[in-house]
Scaffold this motif. Structure first.
Motif, PDB file in Angstrom:
ATOM      1  N   ILE A 110      -2.510  -2.837 -10.552  1.00  0.00           N
ATOM      2  CA  ILE A 110      -2.570  -1.689  -9.652  1.00  0.00           C
ATOM      3  C   ILE A 110      -4.042  -1.408  -9.352  1.00  0.00           C
ATOM      4  N   VAL A 111      -4.363  -1.335  -8.062  1.00  0.00           N
ATOM      5  CA  VAL A 111      -5.705  -0.959  -7.620  1.00  0.00           C
ATOM      6  C   VAL A 111      -5.582   0.391  -6.926  1.00  0.00           C
ATOM      7  N   SER A 112      -6.333   1.364  -7.402  1.00  0.00           N
ATOM      8  CA  SER A 112      -6.178   2.717  -6.863  1.00  0.00           C
ATOM      9  C   SER A 112      -7.513   3.325  -6.464  1.00  0.00           C
ATOM     10  N   ASP A 113      -7.500   3.988  -5.301  1.00  0.00           N
ATOM     11  CA  ASP A 113      -8.638   4.801  -4.894  1.00  0.00           C
ATOM     12  C   ASP A 113      -8.704   6.015  -5.819  1.00  0.00           C
ATOM     13  N   VAL A 123      -2.532   9.020 -10.864  1.00  0.00           N
ATOM     14  CA  VAL A 123      -1.778   7.764 -10.771  1.00  0.00           C
ATOM     15  C   VAL A 123      -1.769   7.065 -12.125  1.00  0.00           C
ATOM     16  N   LEU A 124      -2.917   7.069 -12.796  1.00  0.00           N
ATOM     17  CA  LEU A 124      -2.998   6.455 -14.125  1.00  0.00           C
ATOM     18  C   LEU A 124      -2.079   7.159 -15.117  1.00  0.00           C
ATOM     19  N   ASP A 125      -1.997   8.492 -15.005  1.00  0.00           N
ATOM     20  CA  ASP A 125      -1.081   9.241 -15.879  1.00  0.00           C
ATOM     21  C   ASP A 125       0.377   8.850 -15.619  1.00  0.00           C
ATOM     22  N   ARG A 133       0.830  -1.199   0.000  1.00  0.00           N
ATOM     23  CA  ARG A 133       0.000   0.000   0.000  1.00  0.00           C
ATOM     24  C   ARG A 133       0.864   1.249   0.000  1.00  0.00           C
ATOM     25  N   VAL A 134       0.530   2.201  -0.881  1.00  0.00           N
ATOM     26  CA  VAL A 134       1.193   3.503  -0.907  1.00  0.00           C
ATOM     27  C   VAL A 134       0.109   4.571  -0.939  1.00  0.00           C
ATOM     28  N   ASP A 135       0.463   5.781  -0.466  1.00  0.00           N
ATOM     29  CA  ASP A 135      -0.559   6.832  -0.427  1.00  0.00           C
ATOM     30  C   ASP A 135      -0.035   8.195  -0.852  1.00  0.00           C
ATOM     31  N   SER A 136       1.107   8.241  -1.531  1.00  0.00           N
ATOM     32  CA  SER A 136       1.632   9.516  -2.036  1.00  0.00           C
ATOM     33  C   SER A 136       2.174   9.307  -3.441  1.00  0.00           C
ATOM     34  N   LEU A 137       2.247  10.403  -4.206  1.00  0.00           N
ATOM     35  CA  LEU A 137       2.735  10.311  -5.576  1.00  0.00           C
ATOM     36  C   LEU A 137       4.202   9.875  -5.611  1.00  0.00           C
TER      37      LEU A 137
END
Length: 381
Positions: A58-61, A72-74, A40-44
């Motif tokens: 990759i699963v992203s909020d 994140v997708l970019d 889990r990560v929470d920063s760019l």
């Protein structure tokens, strides 16, 4: 052998700022029977660093502190890595979801419908692996075509070098011997007293003269020495011979009398015109042929057109239609290409060779030495 997605341990990057939501998603995936290694990560900054590692998905909020899942997708797109991307959100508008899918997301779902996450994840990974397999297959196919292209170019060069060697042997050995024999026969004819001997000698002289002409014709076909005078002169000479031999009216138009060309290009153009005229004489039933040579914007163009019966589409698709294929391969050795168009009113073959752009492929490593291996130069007299 590829291990089925559901039967192997999957590496998943989870971009999520809520530890509770992270645990909920993790529990849902494990409940579906998946073996997982999840980070889990929470920063760019953490996302950028994590993208340097291999991931199955990759699963992203969507809503994250200071950025969104689309950012994140970019970042994933900028990394040029093919990794499935699934967008998860507590609430996401339809427009946002559509934008995410258009941008490259594999799927999206709401957090109140996490039962769909495991099937969506497995489907996204399998689809991505199929895409990777296609990319690899395309890469291998391209490499195979490139190797075949290089082999064809090498064979073309080898054929021309062998032709040059044979032409030199005919010129030096056969031609020299026939010329010496002609001089000896001429001497005998001058000094013979018997009329019968003189007649036999005269007949032999005619035979030798015909043999010399035949050897010269063979040498020209093997190795066109006329190319030393330039491509324009060579094509004009070829057209004249073709017209005399076939009776087909042949004209040559050119934008300039002298065209400076790199090594190898004159012979490719000459052989292309030669093959085109051969096809006209064999198949076209034409009464007129036009050859045009031009140089415009750094591109050499040779066009051979006739007013014959044309080429049936099926003839070009024949498995053993090597003549046209050979022209394409020959043109490619100097970075050029061949265009062929045909109708009931005739056929047009166009060779185009860019001269200012780098070549797609060199004739061969040996062709770097022009004095020794330039296929356009006459080798020795």
């Amino acid at each position: 052998m590829t291990i089925p997605t559901a039967d192997r341990r999957l590496r998943v990057l989870h971009v999520e700022d809520s530890e509770l939501d992270h645990q909920l998603i993790l529990a849902q995936l494990r409940r579906a029977g998946l073996e997982l290694d999840v980070e889990r990560v929470d920063s760019l900054a953490e996302v950028a660093q994590a993208l340097q590692q291999p991931w199955d998905a990759i699963v992203s909020d969507y809503n994250l502190p200071g950025f969104s899942g689309l950012v994140v997708l970019d970042l994933l797109k900028e990394s040029r890595k093919l990794i499935p991307f699934i967008l998860v959100s507590g609430e996401i508008g339809e427009d946002t979801a559509v934008a995410a899918m258009r941008t490259g997301a594999s799927d999206y779902l709401l957090k109140n419908n996490l039962a769909r996450l495991a099937p969506a994840l497995l489907h996204a990974i399998e689809a991505n692996e199929a895409q990777l397999a296609r990319v690899e297959a395309d890469r291998e196919l391209h490499k195979s075509k490139q190797r075949l292209h290089e082999l064809a170019g090498h064979l073309q060069t080898s054929v021309e070098m062998e032709r040059a060697a044979i032409a030199r042997e005919i010129h030096d050995d056969v031609g020299g011997s026939l010329t010496a024999l002609k001089f000896d026969l001429a001497w005998i004819a001058r000094h013979a007293q018997d009329e019968g001997v003189r007649q036999r000698v005269q007949s032999a002289l005619e035979t030798v003269s015909n043999a010399i002409e035949a050897s010269q014709r063979i040498m020209h076909n093997l190795r066109p020495a006329i190319l030393e005078q330039g491509l324009v002169a060579a094509v004009q000479w070829m057209a004249g011979r073709f017209e005399r031999r076939t009776g087909i009216l042949t004209s040559v138009r050119t934008s300039q009398e002298q065209i400076q060309l790199p090594a190898g290009v004159p012979l490719v153009a000459y052989r292309t015109a030669q093959e085109a005229l051969t096809n006209v004489s064999k198949h076209a039933n034409a009464s007129k042929v036009s050859i045009e040579l031009s140089m415009d914007s750094g591109v050499l163009t040779l066009e051979v057109s006739d007013n014959g019966s044309g080429i049936a589409p099926g003839d070009l698709a024949k498995a053993r239609s090597f003549g046209i294929r050979g022209l394409h391969e020959r043109a490619a050795t100097v970075g050029g290409w061949v265009d062929l168009s045909s109708s009931a009113r005739g056929t047009s073959l166009i060779l185009s060779v860019p001269l200012e752009a780098p070549r797609a492929q060199q004739l061969d490593d040996e062709a770097n030495s022009e004095a020794e291996h330039d296929p356009s130069a006459w080798g020795g007299t």
